[in-house]
Design an enzyme around this catalytic site. Sequence first.
Site, PDB file in Angstrom:
ATOM      1  N   GLY A 122     -20.397  36.791  11.625  1.00 13.08           N
ATOM      2  CA  GLY A 122     -20.942  36.739  12.994  1.00 13.08           C
ATOM      3  C   GLY A 122     -19.874  36.264  13.967  1.00 13.08           C
ATOM      4  O   GLY A 122     -20.175  35.630  14.980  1.00 13.08           O
ATOM      5  N   ALA A 123     -18.608  36.596  13.660  1.00 17.00           N
ATOM      6  CA  ALA A 123     -17.458  36.020  14.368  1.00 17.00           C
ATOM      7  C   ALA A 123     -17.402  36.360  15.859  1.00 17.00           C
ATOM      8  O   ALA A 123     -16.802  35.610  16.634  1.00 17.00           O
ATOM      9  CB  ALA A 123     -16.163  36.489  13.682  1.00 17.00           C
ATOM     10  N   GLY A 157     -19.995  36.664  17.904  1.00  8.63           N
ATOM     11  CA  GLY A 157     -21.160  36.178  18.649  1.00  8.63           C
ATOM     12  C   GLY A 157     -20.826  34.932  19.460  1.00  8.63           C
ATOM     13  O   GLY A 157     -19.697  34.443  19.454  1.00  8.63           O
ATOM     14  N   LYS A 158     -21.845  34.421  20.140  1.00 10.16           N
ATOM     15  CA  LYS A 158     -21.643  33.245  21.003  1.00 10.16           C
ATOM     16  C   LYS A 158     -21.138  32.061  20.177  1.00 10.16           C
ATOM     17  O   LYS A 158     -20.206  31.374  20.566  1.00 10.16           O
ATOM     18  CB  LYS A 158     -22.970  32.883  21.708  1.00 10.16           C
ATOM     19  CG  LYS A 158     -23.416  33.944  22.726  1.00 10.16           C
ATOM     20  CD  LYS A 158     -24.684  33.559  23.457  1.00 10.16           C
ATOM     21  CE  LYS A 158     -25.965  33.790  22.670  1.00 10.16           C
ATOM     22  NZ  LYS A 158     -26.217  35.190  22.256  1.00 10.16           N
ATOM     23  N   THR A 181     -27.117  29.762  11.030  1.00 12.08           N
ATOM     24  CA  THR A 181     -28.162  30.722  11.403  1.00 12.08           C
ATOM     25  C   THR A 181     -29.536  30.154  11.065  1.00 12.08           C
ATOM     26  O   THR A 181     -29.748  29.662   9.952  1.00 12.08           O
ATOM     27  CB  THR A 181     -27.945  32.049  10.647  1.00 12.08           C
ATOM     28  OG1 THR A 181     -26.605  32.475  10.889  1.00 12.08           O
ATOM     29  CG2 THR A 181     -28.923  33.115  11.109  1.00 12.08           C
ATOM     30  N   HIS A 194     -34.701  27.544  25.091  1.00  8.67           N
ATOM     31  CA  HIS A 194     -33.458  28.248  24.751  1.00  8.67           C
ATOM     32  C   HIS A 194     -33.224  29.441  25.671  1.00  8.67           C
ATOM     33  O   HIS A 194     -34.157  29.950  26.294  1.00  8.67           O
ATOM     34  CB  HIS A 194     -33.500  28.744  23.296  1.00  8.67           C
ATOM     35  CG  HIS A 194     -33.222  27.668  22.284  1.00  8.67           C
ATOM     36  ND1 HIS A 194     -34.190  26.788  21.851  1.00  8.67           N
ATOM     37  CD2 HIS A 194     -32.068  27.330  21.625  1.00  8.67           C
ATOM     38  CE1 HIS A 194     -33.655  25.948  20.969  1.00  8.67           C
ATOM     39  NE2 HIS A 194     -32.368  26.251  20.814  1.00  8.67           N
ATOM     40  N   HIS A 195     -31.979  29.909  25.653  1.00  6.70           N
ATOM     41  CA  HIS A 195     -31.586  31.175  26.297  1.00  6.70           C
ATOM     42  C   HIS A 195     -32.452  32.321  25.754  1.00  6.70           C
ATOM     43  O   HIS A 195     -32.969  32.226  24.626  1.00  6.70           O
ATOM     44  CB  HIS A 195     -30.101  31.438  25.999  1.00  6.70           C
ATOM     45  CG  HIS A 195     -29.794  31.520  24.536  1.00  6.70           C
ATOM     46  ND1 HIS A 195     -29.848  32.701  23.834  1.00  6.70           N
ATOM     47  CD2 HIS A 195     -29.496  30.564  23.609  1.00  6.70           C
ATOM     48  CE1 HIS A 195     -29.570  32.477  22.563  1.00  6.70           C
ATOM     49  NE2 HIS A 195     -29.357  31.177  22.396  1.00  6.70           N
ATOM     50  N   LYS A 223     -32.258  34.534  22.148  1.00  6.00           N
ATOM     51  CA  LYS A 223     -32.586  33.954  20.839  1.00  6.00           C
ATOM     52  C   LYS A 223     -33.661  34.770  20.131  1.00  6.00           C
ATOM     53  O   LYS A 223     -34.712  35.069  20.703  1.00  6.00           O
ATOM     54  CB  LYS A 223     -33.047  32.496  21.012  1.00  6.00           C
ATOM     55  CG  LYS A 223     -33.289  31.788  19.697  1.00  6.00           C
ATOM     56  CD  LYS A 223     -33.362  30.283  19.879  1.00  6.00           C
ATOM     57  CE  LYS A 223     -33.665  29.572  18.565  1.00  6.00           C
ATOM     58  NZ  LYS A 223     -32.700  29.885  17.489  1.00  6.00           N
ATOM     59  N   GLY A 226     -34.966  26.534  14.861  1.00  2.74           N
ATOM     60  CA  GLY A 226     -34.762  25.811  13.603  1.00  2.74           C
ATOM     61  C   GLY A 226     -34.761  24.311  13.835  1.00  2.74           C
ATOM     62  O   GLY A 226     -35.262  23.540  13.005  1.00  2.74           O
TER      63      GLY A 226
END
Length: 274
Positions: free
Chosen positions: A13-14, A16-17, A108, A163-164, A167, A173
């Site tokens: 997932g490199a 991603g945010k 995650t 959250h943003h 999501k 979580g």
Amino acid sequence: MAAQSTIPVVVNGACGKMGREVIKAVTAAEDMTLVAAIDKNPAVLGEDIGEIAGCGPVEIPVTPDLEAALVQAQSEGLAVMIDFTHPDTIYNSVRAAIAYGVRPVVGTTGLTADQIKELAEFAEKASIGCLIIPNFSIGVVLMQQAAQQAAQYFNHVEIIELHHNQKADAPSGTAIQTAQMLSTPDKAFNPAQVEESEKMTGARGSTTDDGIRIHSVRLPGLIAHQEVLFGAPGQLYTLRHDTSDRACYMPGVLLAVRRVMPLKSLIYGLDKIL
Ligand SMILES: NC(=O)C1=CN([C@@H]2O[C@H](COP(=O)(O)OP(=O)(O)OC[C@H]3O[C@@H](n4cnc5c(N)ncnc54)[C@H](OP(=O)(O)O)[C@@H]3O)[C@@H](O)[C@H]2O)C=CC1
Ligand SMILES: O=C(O)C1=N[C@H](C(=O)O)C[C@H](O)C1
């Protein structure tokens, strides 16, 4: 065998945010070597992940092939996979990492309790360390610990997580873990005061088995925020944590990479490795 000098790290997932922050943190850490950067976005495959993350070229191209990266990492020593991807794929990625002998550090969210139990059994059988950390920020751990203490004295508690709106999973979580940390055998929270009826489904949020309410807000402009509200006659006790930059997670991520190395089983939660 000579002790290895650095920890080989695969980042899943490199692009991603979170993934881009992790790339910056791992490449700056003297005791870690970035081995592979995995992502599935076709627009960025083959590009230098350092350029994408904004830390300058690191000569590691983005690739979609997690298994090849795990094989390579494993061949370079006792290795770690850091995962910030998506709830739908995380279970299989963790299983693959363990199968290849690579230690997962999982940010995650969205794994079910049953999936975590199965992964714990899998890690135990393989004698491979695995960390599942719903929130890597120290502020959240402190908020959860304060909430745990307050839950001994208050019977009414509701959690609001904000959250943003990119999501995928709800509740967060962090909220699920916070509710779990407040649970004690034989205590039911929020005993009903009146017979309630929801005039719009979901108005009162979701409810855990022991009665804790969780409400999820999703809006552009937010990053990650949580309130834990305790009520009693004549008083309200509010705990709040706000994330203003995803850099706040990086000390916890790097700590987890170091802590997972000697482990032989799965641990859930940053509080357990501090
Ligand atoms: N534990 C913690 O402290 C934190 C946890 N998180 C969690 O981390 C996860 C990721 O968050 P965030 O970075 O914001 O999400 P993003 O959507 O910004 O990043 C996820 C990245 O992973 C890629 N991806 C998705 N599926 C796969 C796959 N199967 N293989 C390879 N790459 C994949 C996505 O590609 P594409 O865009 O093409 O889909 C994207 O580039 C979420 O579950 C979030 O809740 C977030 C912050 C802190
Ligand atoms: O998706 C996010 O952004 C976050 N996800 C994690 C969660 O679900 O708790 C951690 C943090 O809240 C940010």
